[in-house]
Design a protein around this motif. Structure first.
Motif, PDB file in Angstrom:
ATOM      1  N   LYS A 122       0.827  -1.202   0.000  1.00 44.44           N
ATOM      2  CA  LYS A 122       0.000   0.000   0.000  1.00 44.44           C
ATOM      3  C   LYS A 122       0.865   1.258   0.000  1.00 44.44           C
ATOM      4  CE  LYS A 122      -4.058  -1.862   2.393  1.00 44.44           C
ATOM      5  NZ  LYS A 122      -4.917  -1.736   3.593  1.00 44.44           N
TER       6      LYS A 122
ATOM      7  N   VAL B 184       0.943   4.255  -2.802  1.00 44.15           N
ATOM      8  CA  VAL B 184       0.632   5.627  -2.418  1.00 44.15           C
ATOM      9  C   VAL B 184       1.821   6.546  -2.686  1.00 44.15           C
ATOM     10  CG1 VAL B 184       0.103   7.133  -0.464  1.00 44.15           C
ATOM     11  CG2 VAL B 184      -1.090   4.966  -0.718  1.00 44.15           C
TER      12      VAL B 184
ATOM     13  N   SER C 280       1.524   9.525  -5.130  1.00 45.45           N
ATOM     14  CA  SER C 280       1.697  10.841  -4.510  1.00 45.45           C
ATOM     15  C   SER C 280       2.784  11.637  -5.219  1.00 45.45           C
ATOM     16  CB  SER C 280       2.051  10.691  -3.034  1.00 45.45           C
ATOM     17  OG  SER C 280       1.021  10.064  -2.315  1.00 45.45           O
TER      18      SER C 280
ATOM     19  N   LEU D  23      -9.683  13.954   8.115  1.00 41.40           N
ATOM     20  CA  LEU D  23      -9.409  14.250   6.707  1.00 41.40           C
ATOM     21  C   LEU D  23     -10.358  15.333   6.182  1.00 41.40           C
ATOM     22  CD1 LEU D  23      -8.660  10.773   5.070  1.00 41.40           C
ATOM     23  CD2 LEU D  23      -7.089  12.690   5.394  1.00 41.40           C
TER      24      LEU D  23
ATOM     25  N   ILE E 149      -1.368   4.037   6.484  1.00 44.99           N
ATOM     26  CA  ILE E 149      -2.147   4.123   5.249  1.00 44.99           C
ATOM     27  C   ILE E 149      -3.295   3.129   5.284  1.00 44.99           C
ATOM     28  CG2 ILE E 149      -2.071   3.840   2.747  1.00 44.99           C
ATOM     29  CD1 ILE E 149       0.866   4.619   2.889  1.00 44.99           C
ATOM     30  N   SER E 150      -4.492   3.613   5.039  1.00 41.74           N
ATOM     31  CA  SER E 150      -5.673   2.754   5.001  1.00 41.74           C
ATOM     32  C   SER E 150      -6.188   2.636   3.574  1.00 41.74           C
ATOM     33  CB  SER E 150      -6.778   3.328   5.898  1.00 41.74           C
ATOM     34  OG  SER E 150      -7.219   4.583   5.409  1.00 41.74           O
TER      35      SER E 150
ATOM     36  N   GLN F 103      -7.795   5.902   2.462  1.00 47.49           N
ATOM     37  CA  GLN F 103      -6.852   6.935   2.045  1.00 47.49           C
ATOM     38  C   GLN F 103      -6.324   6.676   0.644  1.00 47.49           C
ATOM     39  OE1 GLN F 103      -4.286   6.509   5.475  1.00 47.49           O
ATOM     40  NE2 GLN F 103      -4.847   8.534   6.216  1.00 47.49           N
TER      41      GLN F 103
ATOM     42  N   ALA G  88      -9.045   7.695  -1.708  1.00 43.05           N
ATOM     43  CA  ALA G  88      -9.129   9.155  -1.759  1.00 43.05           C
ATOM     44  C   ALA G  88      -8.015   9.739  -2.625  1.00 43.05           C
ATOM     45  CB  ALA G  88      -9.059   9.732  -0.351  1.00 43.05           C
ATOM     46  N   LEU G  89      -6.819   9.180  -2.505  1.00 44.94           N
ATOM     47  CA  LEU G  89      -5.698   9.656  -3.311  1.00 44.94           C
ATOM     48  C   LEU G  89      -5.949   9.413  -4.798  1.00 44.94           C
ATOM     49  CD1 LEU G  89      -2.862  10.804  -3.579  1.00 44.94           C
ATOM     50  CD2 LEU G  89      -1.956   8.519  -3.120  1.00 44.94           C
TER      51      LEU G  89
ATOM     52  N   THR H 234      -4.114  14.598   0.641  1.00 42.62           N
ATOM     53  CA  THR H 234      -4.088  13.149   0.429  1.00 42.62           C
ATOM     54  C   THR H 234      -2.688  12.582   0.366  1.00 42.62           C
ATOM     55  OG1 THR H 234      -4.298  13.563  -1.959  1.00 42.62           O
ATOM     56  CG2 THR H 234      -6.322  13.091  -0.731  1.00 42.62           C
ATOM     57  N   THR H 235      -1.672  13.427   0.303  1.00 37.59           N
ATOM     58  CA  THR H 235      -0.290  12.931   0.251  1.00 37.59           C
ATOM     59  C   THR H 235       0.471  13.109   1.566  1.00 37.59           C
ATOM     60  OG1 THR H 235       0.428  15.055  -0.676  1.00 37.59           O
ATOM     61  CG2 THR H 235      -0.084  13.300  -2.229  1.00 37.59           C
TER      62      THR H 235
ATOM     63  N   THR I 184       0.104  11.667   4.333  1.00 33.90           N
ATOM     64  CA  THR I 184       0.317  10.425   5.066  1.00 33.90           C
ATOM     65  C   THR I 184       1.688   9.839   4.791  1.00 33.90           C
ATOM     66  OG1 THR I 184      -2.043   9.947   4.940  1.00 33.90           O
ATOM     67  CG2 THR I 184      -0.592   8.123   5.521  1.00 33.90           C
TER      68      THR I 184
END
Length: 310
Positions: A19, A23, A27, A70, A135-136, A139, A142-143, A195-196, A198
């Motif tokens: 994950k 991301v 990102s 968020l 990180i879920s 998330q 959403a990204l 969103t970045t 994290t």
């Protein structure tokens, strides 16, 4: 097994790294992509400022519910971006001063609230420096949505964004709603930063907004090519940085930025060695803006020249 292959495959056994890697790559690509418009506008500091402003929303939303941090951070960031734009357009205060006042106050408020009331969501350190452990799936989704929104905004408003970036006064005279374009860009930027955070963290996200576009600018004079190179560079920095972060045991954001800095130095060295073509001259901004509009013969402001090519 080959040691290099084993080094690349071993971290992929862990779900959190898979994950985090996705991301980080997305990102880096997103920040590099939208960062081109920010750096060419001479507003590199706004990424640093908005990330700190969003941190204030992160802290304030913790007082209500950790589940909605968020949403709280996003609303806070958008309001901060609009406030900066409103103060800047008064022309009595420069953009850098407006960013400094709005964002540092917001960051100070965030630190005060977290110190006084604590946090029930992501930790203070993770919010500042990033962490792949937090990180879920939500998330990640959403990204992806914000990345798709950013690409759609640039695709649909490409000419307007380009014209407003290089010649805002002429663009306004030519029928472009510069205020609406700026609000749209800053809103998209705020969502991208949110969103970045994290992975990269509050303190380092601004670097990933600036380093890939600057690296791309060192390698090309074409605006379209800069967009592509900045996106690819950001993704590459995220990929390499995540692997080095895993093996070195340091925060992901720190390593990603260090890899980006190394990439910039390499691009600068390449640029220095590359000879400039004989007779090369900068093109005019109107050529860069393309046939978006036909400005009147007499403009209230003289167009700025731009070294970029379409």
């Amino acid at each position: 097994m080959n040691p290099i292959v084993e080094t690349l495959i071993d971290p992929l056994r862990y779900a959190f790294f898979q994950k985090g890697l996705g991301v980080a790559v997305l990102s880096g690509a997103l920040l590099g992509f939208i960062g081109v418009y920010i750096t060419l506008r001479g507003m590199s500091y706004i990424g640093h400022g908005l990330s700190h402003s969003i941190f204030g929303g992160f802290a304030a939303s913790q007082l209500i519910s950790a589940e909605y941090y968020l949403w709280g951070s996003g609303v806070w960031g958008i309001l901060s971006a609009v406030s900066i734009l409103a103060v800047t357009r008064r022309r009595r205060i420069g953009a850098d001063a407006a960013i400094g006042v709005v964002t540092t106050a917001s960051f100070a408020l965030g630190v005060a609230l977290l110190t006084r009331f604590g946090t029930t969501g992501p930790s203070f350190e993770n919010a500042l420096f990033g962490s792949i452990l937090g990180i879920s799936r939500g998330q990640l989704i959403a990204l992806c949505l914000v990345a798709a929104l950013t690409v759609a905004v640039v695709f649909l408003r490409y000419r307007a964004l380009l014209f407003a970036t290089f010649d805002p006064d002429v663009a306004q005279v030519s029928g472009v709603n510069v205020v609406a374009t700026d609000v749209l860009l800053l809103t998209t930027l705020s969502l991208s930063l949110l969103t970045t955070l994290t992975v990269v963290g509050v303190t380092l996200v601004a670097a990933m907004l600036v380093i890939p576009p600057v690296t791309a600018r060192m390698l090309s004079d074409s605006f379209a090519r800069i967009l592509l190179l900045a996106t690819l560079a950001g993704a590459a920095y995220g990929l390499v940085g995540m692997y080095l972060s895993y093996h070195a045991g340091v925060p992901s954001g720190t390593m990603i930025v260090l890899v980006g800095a190394a990439g910039f130095l390499a691009a600068a060295a390449t640029r220095r060695r590359r000879p400039r073509p004989a007779g090369a001259a900068p093109t005019k901004t109107r050529r860069q803006a393309g046939r978006f509009a036909n400005p009147p013969a007499r403009s209230p402001s003289r167009p700025r020249s731009s070294p970029l090519r379409r």
